[in-house]
Design a protein around this motif. Structure first.
Motif, PDB file in Angstrom:
ATOM      1  N   ARG A  48      -4.346   1.184  -1.141  1.00  0.00           N
ATOM      2  CA  ARG A  48      -3.253   0.375  -1.532  1.00  0.00           C
ATOM      3  C   ARG A  48      -3.463  -0.912  -1.864  1.00  0.00           C
ATOM      4  O   ARG A  48      -3.053  -1.460  -2.926  1.00  0.00           O
ATOM      5  CB  ARG A  48      -2.364   0.778  -0.467  1.00  0.00           C
ATOM      6  CG  ARG A  48      -0.959  -0.076  -0.311  1.00  0.00           C
ATOM      7  CD  ARG A  48      -0.405  -0.297   1.014  1.00  0.00           C
ATOM      8  NE  ARG A  48      -1.313  -1.029   1.807  1.00  0.00           N
ATOM      9  CZ  ARG A  48      -1.556  -0.708   2.993  1.00  0.00           C
ATOM     10  NH1 ARG A  48      -1.185   0.310   3.492  1.00  0.00           N
ATOM     11  NH2 ARG A  48      -2.333  -1.530   3.735  1.00  0.00           N
ATOM     12  N   GLY A 104       3.295   2.090   4.219  1.00  0.00           N
ATOM     13  CA  GLY A 104       2.830   1.564   2.723  1.00  0.00           C
ATOM     14  C   GLY A 104       3.853   1.282   1.827  1.00  0.00           C
ATOM     15  O   GLY A 104       3.706   0.501   1.175  1.00  0.00           O
ATOM     16  N   THR A 125      -0.535   5.573   0.163  1.00  0.00           N
ATOM     17  CA  THR A 125      -1.174   5.214   1.128  1.00  0.00           C
ATOM     18  C   THR A 125      -1.353   6.439   2.253  1.00  0.00           C
ATOM     19  O   THR A 125      -2.209   6.739   3.047  1.00  0.00           O
ATOM     20  CB  THR A 125      -0.304   4.194   2.045  1.00  0.00           C
ATOM     21  OG1 THR A 125      -0.402   3.189   1.074  1.00  0.00           O
ATOM     22  CG2 THR A 125      -0.978   3.752   3.318  1.00  0.00           C
TER      23      THR A 125
END
Length: 210
Positions: A48, A104, A125
């Motif tokens: 990410r 995330g 994520t």
């Protein structure tokens, strides 16, 4: 300490535990336990941050790596007491995936301000660490199981993004996102929920194409 930071550590720890459990199923040594736990625990977040072009979270805070190592050693010592390690792995993966779907999304939204990017970052994520774990451990990929998986991550990320836009606090949005993802994934594990699969003609083998 910031509640979201605590939730982030918890998500890393749970995902790391699934990596260590996968190592136990393959009867690896303790160093491999730590390696697989770390890859699983921080893999999704690393991916990410690289995409978002922001500093990688565990490079800024080494405690994440230490959490992965500590969890790996605990699992190394305690895994033989678990009768069904794969079932435990799946449920812990559901918990970690649910936490990471919301976290995330939160980091994607903070970095870009885009709801679309937030949802995509939540999904990446939440799923990438588990994909790496299964690939390295030679386990059947969670993506290839018939039950809902990526959709659960998308649900958690979407709920976080919507509730955050509605004005809820970061913690409330994260908890609601976590709950949404876990309900969907937990239901899939418990009741076999799935999305209708592709039923068309299978693709031809390369050698059959003229």
């Amino acid at each position: 300490m910031n509640p979201l930071l605590l939730l982030d550590y918890a998500g890393v720890a749970v995902f790391a535990a699934t990596g260590a459990l996968a190592a136990s199923r393959k009867q690896m040594d303790v160093v491999s336990f730590v390696f697989l736990a770390s890859v699983t625990g921080i893999g999704g977040g690393t991916f990410r941050d690289l995409i978002l072009d922001v500093p990688v979270f565990w490079v800024l805070d080494h405690a994440y790596v230490l959490v992965c190592a500590a969890v790996a050693i605990l699992v190394f010592l305690g895994a033989p007491r678990l009768e069904s390690r794969y079932r435990v792995l799946l449920w812990l993966d559901a918990v970690g995936m649910s936490a990471y779907s919301a976290l995330g999304a939160a980091k994607g939204l903070a970095a870009t301000g885009s709801p679309v990017v937030a949802i995509v970052m939540g999904m990446l994520t939440a799923t990438f660490g588990g994909i790496l774990r299964d690939l390295l451990a030679g386990e059947p990929s969670v993506l290839l199981r018939p039950e809902i998986y990526v959709t659960a991550a998308m649900a958690g990320a979407a709920v976080f993004t919507v509730t955050d836009a509605a004005g809820l606090s970061d913690l409330a949005s994260a908890l609601l996102g976590f709950a949404a993802a876990f309900i969907v994934r937990g239901g899939a594990l418990r009741f076999g929920w799935s999305i209708p699969a592709y039923r068309g003609r299978p693709g031809r083998r390369p050698e059959d194409i003229p």
